[in-house]
Design a protein around this motif. Structure first.
Motif, PDB file in Angstrom:
ATOM      1  N   THR A 103       1.009  -1.140   0.099  1.00 36.39           N
ATOM      2  CA  THR A 103       0.004   0.030  -0.058  1.00 36.39           C
ATOM      3  C   THR A 103       0.809   1.277   0.077  1.00 36.39           C
ATOM      4  N   VAL A 104       0.274   2.337  -0.165  1.00 40.08           N
ATOM      5  CA  VAL A 104       0.952   3.705  -0.039  1.00 40.08           C
ATOM      6  C   VAL A 104       0.263   4.400   0.971  1.00 40.08           C
ATOM      7  N   ARG A 105       0.787   4.649   2.092  1.00 35.42           N
ATOM      8  CA  ARG A 105       0.443   5.396   3.374  1.00 35.42           C
ATOM      9  C   ARG A 105       1.334   6.311   3.665  1.00 35.42           C
ATOM     10  N   ASP A 106       0.674   7.648   4.134  1.00 37.74           N
ATOM     11  CA  ASP A 106       1.487   8.742   4.671  1.00 37.74           C
ATOM     12  C   ASP A 106       3.088   8.933   3.918  1.00 37.74           C
ATOM     13  N   GLY A 107       2.743   9.049   2.574  1.00 33.86           N
ATOM     14  CA  GLY A 107       3.687   9.536   1.603  1.00 33.86           C
ATOM     15  C   GLY A 107       5.080   8.265   1.841  1.00 33.86           C
ATOM     16  N   SER A 108       4.583   7.204   2.187  1.00 29.17           N
ATOM     17  CA  SER A 108       5.745   6.131   2.165  1.00 29.17           C
ATOM     18  C   SER A 108       4.977   4.886   1.287  1.00 29.17           C
ATOM     19  N   ILE A 109       5.735   3.958   0.621  1.00 30.42           N
ATOM     20  CA  ILE A 109       5.331   2.788   0.103  1.00 30.42           C
ATOM     21  C   ILE A 109       5.706   1.566   0.718  1.00 30.42           C
ATOM     22  N   GLU A 110       4.717   0.731   1.191  1.00 31.28           N
ATOM     23  CA  GLU A 110       4.879  -0.415   1.798  1.00 31.28           C
ATOM     24  C   GLU A 110       4.659  -1.816   0.999  1.00 31.28           C
ATOM     25  N   ILE A 111       5.699  -2.640   0.718  1.00 33.47           N
ATOM     26  CA  ILE A 111       5.729  -3.580  -0.185  1.00 33.47           C
ATOM     27  C   ILE A 111       5.648  -4.957   1.067  1.00 33.47           C
ATOM     28  N   GLN A 112       4.718  -5.645   1.051  1.00 32.27           N
ATOM     29  CA  GLN A 112       4.661  -6.943   1.996  1.00 32.27           C
ATOM     30  C   GLN A 112       5.821  -7.829   1.606  1.00 32.27           C
ATOM     31  N   GLY A 113       6.537  -8.287   2.595  1.00 33.06           N
ATOM     32  CA  GLY A 113       7.647  -9.341   2.629  1.00 33.06           C
ATOM     33  C   GLY A 113       9.020  -8.545   2.554  1.00 33.06           C
ATOM     34  N   ASP A 114      10.219  -9.476   2.401  1.00 33.03           N
ATOM     35  CA  ASP A 114      11.320  -8.889   2.737  1.00 33.03           C
ATOM     36  C   ASP A 114      12.027  -8.844   0.984  1.00 33.03           C
ATOM     37  N   HIS A 115      11.583  -7.559   0.464  1.00 31.06           N
ATOM     38  CA  HIS A 115      12.120  -7.490  -1.023  1.00 31.06           C
ATOM     39  C   HIS A 115      13.124  -6.126  -1.162  1.00 31.06           C
ATOM     40  N   LEU A 116      13.862  -6.036  -0.157  1.00 34.27           N
ATOM     41  CA  LEU A 116      14.796  -5.023   0.072  1.00 34.27           C
ATOM     42  C   LEU A 116      15.644  -4.898  -1.248  1.00 34.27           C
ATOM     43  N   GLU A 117      16.376  -5.834  -1.528  1.00 33.03           N
ATOM     44  CA  GLU A 117      17.341  -5.611  -2.654  1.00 33.03           C
ATOM     45  C   GLU A 117      16.793  -5.642  -3.917  1.00 33.03           C
ATOM     46  N   ARG A 118      15.669  -6.219  -4.084  1.00 34.60           N
ATOM     47  CA  ARG A 118      14.952  -6.274  -5.405  1.00 34.60           C
ATOM     48  C   ARG A 118      14.382  -4.912  -5.632  1.00 34.60           C
ATOM     49  N   VAL A 119      13.746  -4.208  -4.576  1.00 34.20           N
ATOM     50  CA  VAL A 119      13.246  -2.672  -4.712  1.00 34.20           C
ATOM     51  C   VAL A 119      14.398  -1.827  -4.842  1.00 34.20           C
ATOM     52  N   MET A 120      15.533  -1.958  -4.295  1.00 36.01           N
ATOM     53  CA  MET A 120      16.710  -1.022  -4.349  1.00 36.01           C
ATOM     54  C   MET A 120      17.181  -1.230  -5.947  1.00 36.01           C
ATOM     55  N   ALA A 121      17.210  -2.393  -6.468  1.00 36.05           N
ATOM     56  CA  ALA A 121      17.749  -2.255  -7.917  1.00 36.05           C
ATOM     57  C   ALA A 121      16.824  -2.116  -8.590  1.00 36.05           C
ATOM     58  N   TRP A 122      15.276  -2.145  -8.537  1.00 34.53           N
ATOM     59  CA  TRP A 122      14.334  -1.471  -9.542  1.00 34.53           C
ATOM     60  C   TRP A 122      14.412  -0.099  -9.288  1.00 34.53           C
ATOM     61  N   LEU A 123      14.423   0.492  -8.081  1.00 34.45           N
ATOM     62  CA  LEU A 123      14.430   1.937  -8.167  1.00 34.45           C
ATOM     63  C   LEU A 123      15.823   2.895  -8.604  1.00 34.45           C
ATOM     64  N   GLN A 124      16.912   2.113  -8.529  1.00 37.58           N
ATOM     65  CA  GLN A 124      18.124   2.316  -9.333  1.00 37.58           C
ATOM     66  C   GLN A 124      18.095   2.497 -10.618  1.00 37.58           C
ATOM     67  N   ALA A 125      17.297   1.224 -11.131  1.00 34.78           N
ATOM     68  CA  ALA A 125      17.226   1.347 -12.576  1.00 34.78           C
ATOM     69  C   ALA A 125      16.139   2.195 -13.034  1.00 34.78           C
ATOM     70  N   GLN A 126      15.229   2.749 -12.349  1.00 39.07           N
ATOM     71  CA  GLN A 126      14.461   3.715 -12.768  1.00 39.07           C
ATOM     72  C   GLN A 126      15.104   5.333 -12.704  1.00 39.07           C
ATOM     73  N   GLY A 127      16.213   5.452 -12.176  1.00 36.54           N
ATOM     74  CA  GLY A 127      17.053   6.768 -11.981  1.00 36.54           C
ATOM     75  C   GLY A 127      16.684   7.352 -10.655  1.00 36.54           C
ATOM     76  N   HIS A 128      16.400   6.755  -9.860  1.00 34.74           N
ATOM     77  CA  HIS A 128      16.036   7.393  -8.477  1.00 34.74           C
ATOM     78  C   HIS A 128      17.388   7.172  -7.510  1.00 34.74           C
ATOM     79  N   ALA A 129      17.755   7.907  -6.980  1.00 36.83           N
ATOM     80  CA  ALA A 129      18.978   7.976  -5.787  1.00 36.83           C
ATOM     81  C   ALA A 129      18.514   7.199  -4.728  1.00 36.83           C
ATOM     82  N   VAL A 130      18.908   5.909  -4.317  1.00 40.13           N
ATOM     83  CA  VAL A 130      18.540   4.872  -3.212  1.00 40.13           C
ATOM     84  C   VAL A 130      19.691   4.840  -2.197  1.00 40.13           C
ATOM     85  N   ARG A 131      19.127   4.722  -1.063  1.00 41.98           N
ATOM     86  CA  ARG A 131      19.878   4.528   0.214  1.00 41.98           C
ATOM     87  C   ARG A 131      19.304   3.538   1.117  1.00 41.98           C
TER      88      ARG A 131
END
Length: 121
Positions: A89-117
């Protein structure tokens, strides 16, 4: 006998200024009670973390700090949920993804051109 007016009574329409807000008693165009406080714009760095706090032990991946409006954030959340193959869901300005997808989300955001930390442990 019940009154058919607004709760607490008061003016609902004025010929001078039109419809009136029942909460603040101002014209609807100048209503101050319906305005939500603006979300901070952020610094443009997507902060990705995982947490279980308040979720009954379930792991959730959080993405915060993106300077996007609500519609763009909802669209990005939909794309992330699809890429991870899970709910969320998207709640209070943040995106919540169910499960442990930390590495996958970071890689996807970097591929889309976002700065990720990565934030947290």
């Amino acid at each position: 006998m019940k009154s058919k007016g607004p709760p607490g009574g008061g003016l609902v329409y004025s010929t001078e200024s039109g419809r009136m807000c029942p909460g603040c008693r101002q014209p609807v165009a100048a209503c101050v009670c319906a305005r939500q406080p603006a979300r901070p714009a952020g610094d443009g760095v997507a902060r990705v973390s995982r947490t279980t706090a308040g979720r009954g032990g379930k792991v959730v991946t959080l993405v915060r700090g993106l300077p996007l409006d609500d519609a763009a954030l909802a669209a990005l959340g939909k794309q992330l949920r699809t890429a991870c193959g899970s709910g969320g869901t998207v709640r209070d300005g943040s995106i919540e993804i169910q499960g442990d997808h930390l590495e996958r989300v970071m890689a996807w955001l970097q591929a889309q051109g976002h700065a990720v930390r990565r934030v947290g442990g």
